[in-house]
Each structure stands twice: as C-alpha cells, then as structure tokens.
Enzyme design. Structure first.
Site, PDB file in Angstrom:
ATOM      1  CE1 TYR A   1      -4.223  -1.336  -0.695  1.00 13.23           C
ATOM      2  CE2 TYR A   1      -2.452  -2.906  -1.028  1.00 13.23           C
ATOM      3  CZ  TYR A   1      -3.530  -2.444  -0.286  1.00 13.23           C
ATOM      4  OH  TYR A   1      -3.878  -3.100   0.866  1.00 13.23           O
TER       5      TYR A   1
ATOM      6  CD1 TRP B   1      -2.743   1.547   0.437  1.00 11.43           C
ATOM      7  CD2 TRP B   1      -1.748   2.202   2.320  1.00 11.43           C
ATOM      8  NE1 TRP B   1      -3.327   2.733   0.842  1.00 11.43           N
ATOM      9  CE2 TRP B   1      -2.741   3.145   1.989  1.00 11.43           C
ATOM     10  CE3 TRP B   1      -0.982   2.391   3.484  1.00 11.43           C
ATOM     11  CZ2 TRP B   1      -2.983   4.285   2.772  1.00 11.43           C
ATOM     12  CZ3 TRP B   1      -1.223   3.503   4.255  1.00 11.43           C
ATOM     13  CH2 TRP B   1      -2.209   4.435   3.898  1.00 11.43           C
TER      14      TRP B   1
ATOM     15  CB  SER C   1      -1.504  -1.920   9.912  1.00 10.22           C
ATOM     16  OG  SER C   1      -2.151  -1.315   8.822  1.00 10.22           O
TER      17      SER C   1
HETATM   18  N1  LIG Z   1      -6.890  -5.119   3.554  1.00  3.80           N
HETATM   19  C1  LIG Z   1      -6.810  -3.868   3.932  1.00  3.80           C
HETATM   20  O1  LIG Z   1      -7.811  -3.150   4.080  1.00  3.80           O
HETATM   21  C2  LIG Z   1      -5.469  -3.283   4.230  1.00  3.80           C
HETATM   22  C3  LIG Z   1      -5.373  -2.077   4.957  1.00  3.80           C
HETATM   23  C4  LIG Z   1      -4.103  -1.594   5.232  1.00  3.80           C
HETATM   24  C5  LIG Z   1      -2.979  -2.286   4.802  1.00  3.80           C
HETATM   25  N2  LIG Z   1      -3.093  -3.434   4.075  1.00  3.80           N
HETATM   26  C6  LIG Z   1      -1.911  -4.195   3.587  1.00  3.80           C
HETATM   27  O2  LIG Z   1      -1.032  -4.418   4.680  1.00  3.80           O
HETATM   28  C7  LIG Z   1       0.243  -3.882   4.371  1.00  3.80           C
HETATM   29  C8  LIG Z   1       0.959  -3.434   5.635  1.00  3.80           C
HETATM   30  O3  LIG Z   1       0.213  -2.481   6.351  1.00  3.80           O
HETATM   31  P1  LIG Z   1       0.542  -0.912   6.352  1.00  3.80           P
HETATM   32  O4  LIG Z   1       1.235  -0.552   5.101  1.00  3.80           O
HETATM   33  O5  LIG Z   1      -0.717  -0.229   6.691  1.00  3.80           O
HETATM   34  O6  LIG Z   1       1.476  -0.701   7.626  1.00  3.80           O
HETATM   35  P2  LIG Z   1       2.747  -1.425   8.308  1.00  3.80           P
HETATM   36  O7  LIG Z   1       3.323  -2.455   7.445  1.00  3.80           O
HETATM   37  O8  LIG Z   1       2.334  -1.775   9.698  1.00  3.80           O
HETATM   38  O9  LIG Z   1       3.749  -0.213   8.471  1.00  3.80           O
HETATM   39  C9  LIG Z   1       4.349   0.423   7.381  1.00  3.80           C
HETATM   40  C10 LIG Z   1       5.154   1.597   7.943  1.00  3.80           C
HETATM   41  O10 LIG Z   1       6.164   1.091   8.826  1.00  3.80           O
HETATM   42  C11 LIG Z   1       7.436   1.558   8.428  1.00  3.80           C
HETATM   43  N3  LIG Z   1       8.378   0.455   8.631  1.00  3.80           N
HETATM   44  C12 LIG Z   1       8.585  -0.637   7.854  1.00  3.80           C
HETATM   45  N4  LIG Z   1       9.533  -1.440   8.379  1.00  3.80           N
HETATM   46  C13 LIG Z   1       9.952  -0.843   9.518  1.00  3.80           C
HETATM   47  C14 LIG Z   1      10.920  -1.170  10.496  1.00  3.80           C
HETATM   48  N5  LIG Z   1      11.645  -2.281  10.408  1.00  3.80           N
HETATM   49  N6  LIG Z   1      11.096  -0.313  11.540  1.00  3.80           N
HETATM   50  C15 LIG Z   1      10.369   0.818  11.637  1.00  3.80           C
HETATM   51  N7  LIG Z   1       9.430   1.197  10.736  1.00  3.80           N
HETATM   52  C16 LIG Z   1       9.223   0.370   9.686  1.00  3.80           C
HETATM   53  C17 LIG Z   1       7.302   1.939   6.977  1.00  3.80           C
HETATM   54  O11 LIG Z   1       8.146   3.028   6.671  1.00  3.80           O
HETATM   55  P3  LIG Z   1       9.288   2.918   5.510  1.00  3.80           P
HETATM   56  O12 LIG Z   1       8.559   2.786   4.202  1.00  3.80           O
HETATM   57  O13 LIG Z   1      10.013   4.204   5.676  1.00  3.80           O
HETATM   58  O14 LIG Z   1      10.121   1.708   5.848  1.00  3.80           O
HETATM   59  C18 LIG Z   1       5.853   2.386   6.886  1.00  3.80           C
HETATM   60  O15 LIG Z   1       5.721   3.749   7.233  1.00  3.80           O
HETATM   61  C19 LIG Z   1      -0.084  -2.757   3.394  1.00  3.80           C
HETATM   62  O16 LIG Z   1       1.035  -2.269   2.732  1.00  3.80           O
HETATM   63  C20 LIG Z   1      -1.113  -3.443   2.535  1.00  3.80           C
HETATM   64  O17 LIG Z   1      -0.468  -4.329   1.625  1.00  3.80           O
HETATM   65  C21 LIG Z   1      -4.342  -3.954   3.810  1.00  3.80           C
END
Ligand SMILES: NC(=O)c1ccc[n+]([C@@H]2O[C@H](COP(=O)([O-])OP(=O)(O)OC[C@H]3O[C@@H](n4cnc5c(N)ncnc54)[C@H](OP(=O)(O)O)[C@@H]3O)[C@@H](O)[C@H]2O)c1
Length: 279
Positions: A53, A25, A190
């Site tokens: 996305y 995302w 997330s």
């Molecule tokens: N089905 C749904 O409705 C839905 C909703 C939300 C998300 N999703 C899916 O779930 C995936 C993950 O969720 P998300 O993107 O919401 O959030 P997440 O993966 O919990 O967090 C992403 C954030 O964490 C940071 N990050 C990544 N690795 C890190 C680390 N090792 N240490 C510190 N910070 C770190 C990233 O920044 P950097 O980029 O700077 O590393 C980014 O800002 C999404 O990308 C999507 O594919 C699905």
C-alpha cells in the site's frame, strides 16, 4: 467527535482480533496519517496495512499522533508475494517494521499466494519471523480452502486468519466454514463492496432500522464473527462505519441479505494472481 463504544474481539488460535478495523488501501500521505489518527482517537483498535500500500510510514505517524498506547492497537501488515523467498521475507518484514516505527506487528500476513515459491518454504520463513518476535501472530490472505490446508500442514505456528474479499454480494460460505473448522478468523476485505451499496435490500433494511446501507452490510458480517476492515478517506464516515454493534438483524433479515451473495460476486480484480479454484 464522540467516541465509539468498545469493539468486540474474535478469538482465533490464540489471537484476539478486534472485529472492526480500518482498511488503508489507497490512503496516502497526510490523508492516511490523519484518518488513522482520527480513527484511533475515536476508539478504533485495529488498523490494516500492507507493504504494497506504500503507506506504512503514514500509518505509523497516525498511530504516534493519536497518543493511543501501542499495546491497545492491533496492527496488521502483509508481505507481497515478490518477497516470499525465505531470506527476502525476513528482510521485507524488518523493512515493514522500520517504516511503521514498531518493534513488532500484531499480525503478519502473506498477501497473496505465490505459486512460484514453494509454500512450505514461505510458511517456514513466516514462522521464523514470528519466533524472532517480529510479529505476535501470523496468517494468510487470498488463500483458497485447499491452500489453507497446505499452509497449515507446513506451519509449526498457529495461523490465525485468512483475509479475503467478503461482503453480502459474494458467497464465501465454504471458505468461512473452512476457517472455522481450523479455528481461524475470516477477515473480510472490501466489506463494503468498495462502496457499491445501492442495493434495494440493504437500503430498505437500513431505512427500517434507522441505519445506513453500509452499517447493515457491516453488521451482517460481524454478526457472523467475521472481522471487517472498511476503508474510508473521510473522517466523518469513521463513526458511521463503527456504529454497527448496537443492533441485531433478525434471522429473516440475515437470510434476505445472505441471498444477495453469488459465487461470482467479486468486486476486486484478482486475475494477476492466476486462476484459482476457490473451493
Ligand atoms: N488482502 C488483500 O488482498 C486486500 C484487498 C483489498 C483490500 N484489502 C484491505 O481491506 C480494506 C477494505 O477494502 P477496500 O478498501 O477494497 O474496500 P471497502 O472498504 O469495501 O470500500 C471502500 C470504499 O467505500 C467507500 N465508503 C467507506 N465508508 C462508506 C460508507 N459509510 N458509505 C458509503 N461508502 C463508503 C469509500 O469511499 P470514501 O473514502 O469516500 O469514504 C471507499 O471508496 C482495504 O482498505 C485494505 O486494507 C485487502
């Protein structure tokens, strides 16, 4: 860059879902293609995208550029609720495949519930696209315990997962129990609470284990057989987020992390989907 070890899989109603995937995302354009390519070269075996996305083309580009054989990668995409009328759903699924340049995905999900379209009709269409070979498996996302039961009743094909927000700060124990009872996997979106990891417990346990708070957070989930799909736009973090299978948290540590969870611990705004009772 060294490669990560083998990623374990969780079996769910006939699907073998790698416990670690890359979330995409907000990854766009060249960054998206590059991160996907690097993740796959590194040994990630699972990529999560969605028509919403706006990056399926780049996910497909990254997949092809990686040189990794198609059949060793598990690709998930999701249909947006505007496309839940049966004909629309089939059209949307075909459009996803066209953008990804794939003949089938591994998992196709309903992205959010849509109370304006009868769920049985949408599930019927989802089953049909599976039978037609557009996807190997089907599932749902952001479904409550009650909606999972309704979806299962309407489905002639196995539903393999519910993808929902899940991390140490959100108590999803009821949903986890319900998915398990139905043989489905819980896929945690997330899983890093969007990077809000400045938490004393996660940091302290991380320091004791020579791991980062992010790794503690992800390990806590995969230890419960919860699939995690952390997103990063930074290639250097791909390795960090994958180094989560080489240690076991003690029971005491698991309990302490679990105690951080609350029913209102969401970081994702889901208000546009209407008020839902998550039990
Ligand atoms: N089905 C749904 O409705 C839905 C909703 C939300 C998300 N999703 C899916 O779930 C995936 C993950 O969720 P998300 O993107 O919401 O959030 P997440 O993966 O919990 O967090 C992403 C954030 O964490 C940071 N990050 C990544 N690795 C890190 C680390 N090792 N240490 C510190 N910070 C770190 C990233 O920044 P950097 O980029 O700077 O590393 C980014 O800002 C999404 O990308 C999507 O594919 C699905």
């Amino acid at each position: 860059m060294s490669t990560i070890g083998p990623v374990p899989v969780v079996e769910a109603n006939g699907a073998k879902i790698p416990l670690l995937g890359l979330g995409t995302w907000e990854l766009r354009g060249r960054t998206c293609a590059r991160v996907v390519e690097q993740a796959l070269r590194l040994g990630y075996t699972h990529i999560d995208t969605a028509e919403m996305y706006g990056n399926e083309r780049e996910v497909g580009e990254g997949l092809r550029a990686s040189g990794v054989p198609r059949d060793s990668v598990f690709i998930t995409t999701k249909i947006w609720p505007d496309h839940f009328a049966p004909r629309e759903l089939e059209r949307a699924a075909r459009a996803c495949l066209e953008r990804l340049h794939l003949s089938e995905v591994d998992l196709l999900l309903l992205h959010w519930p849509n109370p304006k379209v009868p769920l049985a009709d949408t599930i019927g269409a989802l089953c049909k696209v599976k039978r037609e070979g557009l996807t190997r498996h089907i599932g749902v996302s952001n479904f409550t315990v009650a909606l999972i039961a309704e979806a299962l009743k309407a489905s002639t094909e196995p539903l393999v997962c519910d993808q929902v927000e899940c991390h140490p700060f959100l108590d999803q124990s009821k949903l986890l129990a319900a998915t398990r009872a139905h043989g489905m996997a819980l896929v945690a979106y997330s899983p890093l609470a969007r990077g809000n990891l400045r938490n004393e417990v996660l940091q302290r346990i991380g320091a004791e284990r020579n791991k980062t708070a992010a790794q503690i957070c992800l390990n806590f989930l995969v230890a419960q057989n919860i699939v995690v799909i952390p997103r990063t736009s930074r290639v250097e973090r791909l390795e960090e987020n994958a180094a989560i299978f080489d240690f076991l948290l003690r029971e005491r540590e698991m309990r302490e992390i679990a105690s951080l969870g609350h029913r209102d611990g969401r970081v994702v705004d889901w208000s546009y989907s209407g008020r839902m009772n998550w039990d």
